[in-house]
Design a protein around this motif. Structure first.
Motif, PDB file in Angstrom:
ATOM      1  N   PRO A   1       0.837  -1.209   0.000  1.00 11.36           N
ATOM      2  CA  PRO A   1       0.000   0.000   0.000  1.00 11.36           C
ATOM      3  C   PRO A   1       0.865   1.250   0.000  1.00 11.36           C
ATOM      4  O   PRO A   1       1.916   1.277   0.651  1.00 11.36           O
ATOM      5  N   PRO A   2       0.478   2.289  -0.728  1.00  6.56           N
ATOM      6  CA  PRO A   2       1.288   3.505  -0.791  1.00  6.56           C
ATOM      7  C   PRO A   2       1.597   4.061   0.588  1.00  6.56           C
ATOM      8  O   PRO A   2       0.708   4.127   1.456  1.00  6.56           O
ATOM      9  N   ILE A   3       2.850   4.457   0.771  1.00  3.80           N
ATOM     10  CA  ILE A   3       3.299   4.955   2.061  1.00  3.80           C
ATOM     11  C   ILE A   3       4.362   6.019   1.831  1.00  3.80           C
ATOM     12  O   ILE A   3       5.169   5.907   0.901  1.00  3.80           O
ATOM     13  N   ILE A   4       4.362   7.064   2.648  1.00  2.98           N
ATOM     14  CA  ILE A   4       5.354   8.128   2.526  1.00  2.98           C
ATOM     15  C   ILE A   4       6.607   7.703   3.290  1.00  2.98           C
ATOM     16  O   ILE A   4       6.548   7.383   4.480  1.00  2.98           O
ATOM     17  N   LEU A   5       7.750   7.688   2.594  1.00  2.00           N
ATOM     18  CA  LEU A   5       8.998   7.180   3.167  1.00  2.00           C
ATOM     19  C   LEU A   5      10.129   8.186   2.992  1.00  2.00           C
ATOM     20  O   LEU A   5      10.156   8.975   2.036  1.00  2.00           O
ATOM     21  N   ASP A   6      11.081   8.110   3.913  1.00  2.00           N
ATOM     22  CA  ASP A   6      12.343   8.843   3.777  1.00  2.00           C
ATOM     23  C   ASP A   6      13.386   8.019   3.040  1.00  2.00           C
ATOM     24  O   ASP A   6      14.369   8.560   2.532  1.00  2.00           O
ATOM     25  N   GLY A   7      13.181   6.704   3.010  1.00  2.00           N
ATOM     26  CA  GLY A   7      14.128   5.823   2.358  1.00  2.00           C
ATOM     27  C   GLY A   7      13.766   4.377   2.598  1.00  2.00           C
ATOM     28  O   GLY A   7      12.683   4.063   3.118  1.00  2.00           O
ATOM     29  N   ILE A   8      14.649   3.482   2.234  1.00  2.00           N
ATOM     30  CA  ILE A   8      14.422   2.051   2.414  1.00  2.00           C
ATOM     31  C   ILE A   8      15.704   1.380   2.883  1.00  2.00           C
ATOM     32  O   ILE A   8      16.818   1.866   2.629  1.00  2.00           O
ATOM     33  N   ARG A   9      15.524   0.273   3.566  1.00  2.00           N
ATOM     34  CA  ARG A   9      16.682  -0.510   4.017  1.00  2.00           C
ATOM     35  C   ARG A   9      16.472  -1.969   3.644  1.00  2.00           C
ATOM     36  O   ARG A   9      15.389  -2.517   3.850  1.00  2.00           O
ATOM     37  N   LEU A  10      17.515  -2.571   3.083  1.00  2.00           N
ATOM     38  CA  LEU A  10      17.520  -3.992   2.771  1.00  2.00           C
ATOM     39  C   LEU A  10      18.465  -4.688   3.729  1.00  2.00           C
ATOM     40  O   LEU A  10      19.652  -4.338   3.807  1.00  2.00           O
ATOM     41  N   ILE A  11      17.955  -5.662   4.461  1.00  2.00           N
ATOM     42  CA  ILE A  11      18.771  -6.465   5.378  1.00  2.00           C
ATOM     43  C   ILE A  11      18.886  -7.865   4.788  1.00  2.00           C
ATOM     44  O   ILE A  11      17.881  -8.570   4.627  1.00  2.00           O
ATOM     45  N   VAL A  12      20.096  -8.252   4.418  1.00  2.00           N
ATOM     46  CA  VAL A  12      20.344  -9.573   3.856  1.00  2.00           C
ATOM     47  C   VAL A  12      20.777 -10.498   4.994  1.00  2.00           C
ATOM     48  O   VAL A  12      21.818 -10.278   5.610  1.00  2.00           O
ATOM     49  N   LYS A  13      19.995 -11.536   5.244  1.00  2.00           N
ATOM     50  CA  LYS A  13      20.274 -12.453   6.340  1.00  2.00           C
ATOM     51  C   LYS A  13      21.038 -13.697   5.908  1.00  2.00           C
ATOM     52  O   LYS A  13      21.707 -14.328   6.722  1.00  2.00           O
ATOM     53  N   ALA A  14      20.935 -14.062   4.633  1.00  2.00           N
ATOM     54  CA  ALA A  14      21.623 -15.266   4.150  1.00  2.00           C
ATOM     55  C   ALA A  14      21.632 -15.261   2.639  1.00  2.00           C
ATOM     56  O   ALA A  14      20.781 -14.647   1.992  1.00  2.00           O
ATOM     57  N   SER A  15      22.614 -15.961   2.088  1.00  2.00           N
ATOM     58  CA  SER A  15      22.659 -16.205   0.648  1.00  2.00           C
ATOM     59  C   SER A  15      22.408 -17.691   0.405  1.00  2.00           C
ATOM     60  O   SER A  15      22.204 -18.468   1.346  1.00  2.00           O
ATOM     61  N   ASN A  16      22.482 -18.111  -0.837  1.00  2.00           N
ATOM     62  CA  ASN A  16      22.355 -19.529  -1.177  1.00  2.00           C
ATOM     63  C   ASN A  16      23.704 -20.239  -1.163  1.00  2.00           C
ATOM     64  O   ASN A  16      23.844 -21.316  -1.753  1.00  2.00           O
ATOM     65  N   GLY A  17      24.688 -19.653  -0.485  1.00  2.00           N
ATOM     66  CA  GLY A  17      25.982 -20.309  -0.351  1.00  2.00           C
ATOM     67  C   GLY A  17      27.173 -19.375  -0.356  1.00  2.00           C
ATOM     68  O   GLY A  17      28.239 -19.716   0.152  1.00  2.00           O
ATOM     69  N   ASP A  18      27.049 -18.218  -0.945  1.00  2.00           N
ATOM     70  CA  ASP A  18      28.163 -17.272  -1.013  1.00  2.00           C
ATOM     71  C   ASP A  18      28.339 -16.574   0.335  1.00  2.00           C
ATOM     72  O   ASP A  18      27.353 -16.341   1.051  1.00  2.00           O
ATOM     73  N   PRO A  19      29.576 -16.219   0.710  1.00  2.00           N
ATOM     74  CA  PRO A  19      29.782 -15.557   1.999  1.00  2.00           C
ATOM     75  C   PRO A  19      29.364 -14.100   2.024  1.00  2.00           C
ATOM     76  O   PRO A  19      29.402 -13.480   3.094  1.00  2.00           O
ATOM     77  N   SER A  20      28.971 -13.532   0.878  1.00  2.00           N
ATOM     78  CA  SER A  20      28.630 -12.107   0.815  1.00  2.00           C
ATOM     79  C   SER A  20      27.186 -11.892   0.412  1.00  2.00           C
ATOM     80  O   SER A  20      26.557 -12.744  -0.210  1.00  2.00           O
ATOM     81  N   ALA A  21      26.688 -10.697   0.758  1.00  2.00           N
ATOM     82  CA  ALA A  21      25.453 -10.192   0.161  1.00  2.00           C
ATOM     83  C   ALA A  21      25.819  -9.582  -1.174  1.00  2.00           C
ATOM     84  O   ALA A  21      26.779  -8.815  -1.275  1.00  2.00           O
ATOM     85  N   ARG A  22      25.052  -9.907  -2.215  1.00  4.05           N
ATOM     86  CA  ARG A  22      25.342  -9.401  -3.565  1.00  4.05           C
ATOM     87  C   ARG A  22      24.065  -8.802  -4.140  1.00  4.05           C
ATOM     88  O   ARG A  22      23.093  -9.518  -4.372  1.00  4.05           O
TER      89      ARG A  22
END
Length: 744
Positions: free
Chosen positions: A710-731
């Motif tokens: 639903p539409p919402i007024i935001l200052d920004g967004i944050r992506l939190i990566v908790k795990a990959s499918n095997g790589d040691p990094s968030a990509r």
């Protein structure tokens, strides 16, 4: 009188009428990709397929495995990060996930499941379009019949995309077309015959054999061909389970009208080959029996519709770009011998074509009819010469052609224009539209003014520096005098390179001098050309994993691609690490079919340190590896979770966020999830310093994810990566935010 059954007095309604924005005829890879793209762009879409399943040559009824491994295009033995994106990548990754979960011979079902999820899309299987009605230079109506249901469909489309392979719609509409080989002089093509003729690429037939657990005899039919070992010229038949692409004939026949006759000839060859395998000895086939044979030939070529441009051999070899470039390929220019199996020479390769020609663009002018105003084409029937078709016909390429045609249709409907007008004045908008469904063209950056993140600021928890010195796998590469030298490419982020340090193994008993050059790279997969900026050498003592210090003291231009090329040195090997990094590649790849790519790089470190994977890349206009900085990769030595926080330039209304992850576009591995892909993540909105969850995913395997809320007024967004499918990094390639979820 009421009746509870049908009769001549109470007949069934066997007529269906469809009024749609776009009708797509043909459900191979081009048609399926076009249909999903059009539907996701909001067009009312109809897909008519005259077979019981989707996929064309990769379908369950045509290919022995039907797992997607034959869907190639841009990826080849020299091109890098060239796998296709958009719906085709979703098809591939979904198939890979299902393969890991026990599915087999399933690619057609993957396509059907994804197609049928689209609310804007009507799928008609077993439905043959047999009549085309015109209104001036436009297609007004298509008439089709569904086999097995007696349904007749009257389809009234605004636009039509012919993905039928044989170009039935275009042919019936009176579209200009070609069928056969052009003469050498017409386009100055080195691989064309001296005189034009009606010959085409042949068709193939697949089979599948299984081990029944005990010896089983085979008696061939009396009409089978008699085949001996001398006839298998460079045709490997050691794998007796899955059939052979080189089981081919029909190049000297009419692949439209003679399709059934070609199938009979293919059956004669197939049973002759199997007779040889079973009864000729030495093939280990005593316990094997054929359990399945394709019911249709896998056709490579027939009619090609003519557009405003005909792509030719010279443009492919020149790695051409075009003002209206909307698709691409890198497939071998591979003209199979006209006589197929009975040609008396090898089935493909250097004498028949040009291997690994490099990436080239395909212009929109090749994707619409020159004389039918509302007709586009995608697949093996686009506007190309016979020689060029041998490269553009690859199924990965057909998929992106379908996606590009669908995007063009969107703009035609939006502005009530024809494809020629779109090609002349709306290519920038077309690329932006396709960008929203993750269709990309290597080397083409897309500016999107609707993206709320375009002028934002970004902060990440960590980023990877380009230090591969201590990530060795024990694998090594000889510094040999091969056609392709040992080299390592990178994109500079500093204004100088003082030193590059490699790990090497000197197997000799004494010190060896190793020479190296720093070169500005002209093309991202070319390691033999370019301006040499500096040369140096180092003395390498005997031993394993010895540091080789190459002191260049050279000036660099940040954001530019370079490579370090090492000269032949007897008894010296460079240590390798298994760490795939978009835009960072070593030069040598092993050849296999399909091309598998290479996750390896040389063990190397740079002074000063290079940081090509910074968080700022999330805001760039590139979302695939190439010549530009394009991806955020977190520090592999820092544990999950990792995060990226983006602040808009001003508080904004937002209802949609699109995420682009890394699915390893440099290699083709369709039997498992891509280890680089983000698996578990949380997407949050930022409001006055507080965080609100917008979306959460625990088991992702897809490159492109679109989250609508639903539409919402935001200052920004944050992506939190908790795990990959095997790589040691968030990509993550891109994080994009929009006021509206629909594409406009």
């Amino acid at each position: 009188m009421e009746q509870g059954y049908y009769s001549h007095e109470n007949p069934q309604n066997l007529v269906r009428t469809h009024r749609v924005d776009v009708a797509i005829v043909g459900g191979g890879m081009a048609g399926a990709s076009a249909a999903v793209t059009a539907a996701r762009l909001g067009l009312k879409t109809l897909l008519a397929q005259n077979r019981p399943c989707l996929g064309g040559p990769i379908s369950t009824e045509c290919e022995s495995n039907s797992d997607g491994h034959l869907i190639v295009g841009g990826s080849n033995w020299t091109t890098r990060d060239a796998r296709e994106t958009g719906p085709i990548e979703e098809f591939r990754m979904t198939s890979a996930d299902r393969y890991e979960n026990g599915w087999r011979n399933h690619f057609s079902q993957v396509l059907r499941d994804i197609v049928e999820k689209e609310s804007n899309l009507t799928l008609l299987l077993n439905t043959e379009v047999y009549d085309v009605k015109m209104e001036g230079k436009r297609i007004r109506e298509l008439t089709a019949r569904t086999i097995g249901s007696d349904l007749t469909h009257h389809i009234f489309p605004k636009m039509v995309i012919d993905c039928s392979g044989d170009s039935f719609v275009g042919f019936a509409a009176g579209a200009k077309y070609r069928q056969g080989r052009e003469a050498k002089a017409e386009f100055n093509e080195s691989l064309a015959p001296e005189e034009s003729d009606s010959c085409v690429l042949g068709s193939s037939l697949y089979f599948r054999a299984v081990d029944v657990g005990h010896p089983v005899k085979f008696t061939p039919p009396d009409w089978a061909d008699r085949i001996d070992e001398s006839m298998f010229v460079n045709r490997n038949h050691q794998d007796i389970t899955n059939g052979y692409w080189w089981l081919e004939c029909g190049g000297d026949m009419d692949t439209v009208c003679d399709n059934e006759e070609i199938y009979k000839k293919l059956l004669k060859i197939l049973y002759g080959i199997w007779d040889h395998i079973k009864n000729g000895g030495g093939h280990g086939a005593d316990n094997f029996a054929i359990e399945w044979i394709s019911s249709i030939p896998a056709k490579r070529e027939s009619r090609r519709l003519i557009g405003d441009h005909i792509l030719t051999e010279g443009e492919i070899l020149a790695h051409s770009t075009f003002p209206d470039g909307v698709a691409y390929s890198g497939g071998n220019v591979d003209l199979h011998p006209i006589k197929g199996f009975y040609s008396g020479n090898e089935p493909s390769g250097g004498r028949h074509g040009i291997i690994s020609p490099g990436l080239y663009q395909i212009p929109l002018r090749c994707l619409y009819s020159q004389n039918i105003e509302n007709l586009l084409m995608a697949g093996r029937n686009i506007s190309v010469s016979h020689v060029a078709l041998s490269s553009t016909r690859m199924m990965g390429t057909c998929s992106v052609l379908g996606q590009a045609a669908a995007g063009t249709t969107f703009l035609c409907v939006k502005y009530s224009e024809n494809p020629r007008q779109v090609a002349q004045k709306r290519i920038g908008e077309l690329l932006r539209i396709l960008h929203r469904v993750d269709h990309t063209v290597p080397g083409v950056a897309v500016t999107d003014p609707d993206n709320l993140c375009a002028q934002a600021s970004v902060k990440v928890s960590s980023s990877m520096k380009l230090n591969l010195l201590h990530r060795g796998t024990g694998m090594r590469e000889k510094l040999s005098a091969d056609e392709i030298p040992s080299a390592q490419s990178f994109i500079a982020t500093t204004e100088s390179l003082d030193e590059a340090i490699f790990l090497m193994h000197n197997r000799s008993a004494s010190a060896v001098t190793v020479h190296a050059e720093l070169v500005r790279q002209q093309e991202m997969y070319e390691f033999t050309t370019g301006e040499v900026l500096a040369t140096t050498s180092c003395t390498l003592p005997p031993g394993n994993a010895v540091q080789a210090h190459f002191r260049f003291q050279a000036k660099l231009q940040p954001g530019t691609r370079y490579y370090i090329r090492m000269a032949h040195a007897p008894d010296v090997e460079s240590c390798l690490c298994e760490h795939y990094l978009p835009g960072v590649w070593k030069s040598k790849m092993k050849r296999s079919w399909p091309p598998q790519g290479d996750r390896h790089n040389h063990c190397v470190r740079f002074i000063p340190e290079q940081h090509p994977f910074a968080g700022e890349n999330l805001l760039n206009n590139n979302n695939r590896g190439g010549d530009a900085l394009s991806i955020w990769i977190s520090d592999p030595d820092a544990p999950f979770p990792q995060s990226a926080e983006i602040l808009f330039p001003e508080r904004s209304l937002c209802s949609c966020v699109e995420l682009v992850f890394d699915t390893g576009l440099d290699h083709i591995n369709i039997y498992s999830r891509q280890q680089e892909c983000v698996k578990e993540y949380v997407l949050e909105g930022i409001i006055a310093g507080e965080y609100q969850v917008l979306a959460e995913e625990k088991d992702n395997f897809l490159r492109f994810r679109k989250h609508v809320f639903p539409p919402i007024i935001l200052d920004g967004i944050r992506l939190i990566v908790k795990a990959s499918n095997g790589d040691p990094s968030a990509r993550v390639y891109q994080i994009r935010a929009y006021k509206n979820s629909t594409v406009e």
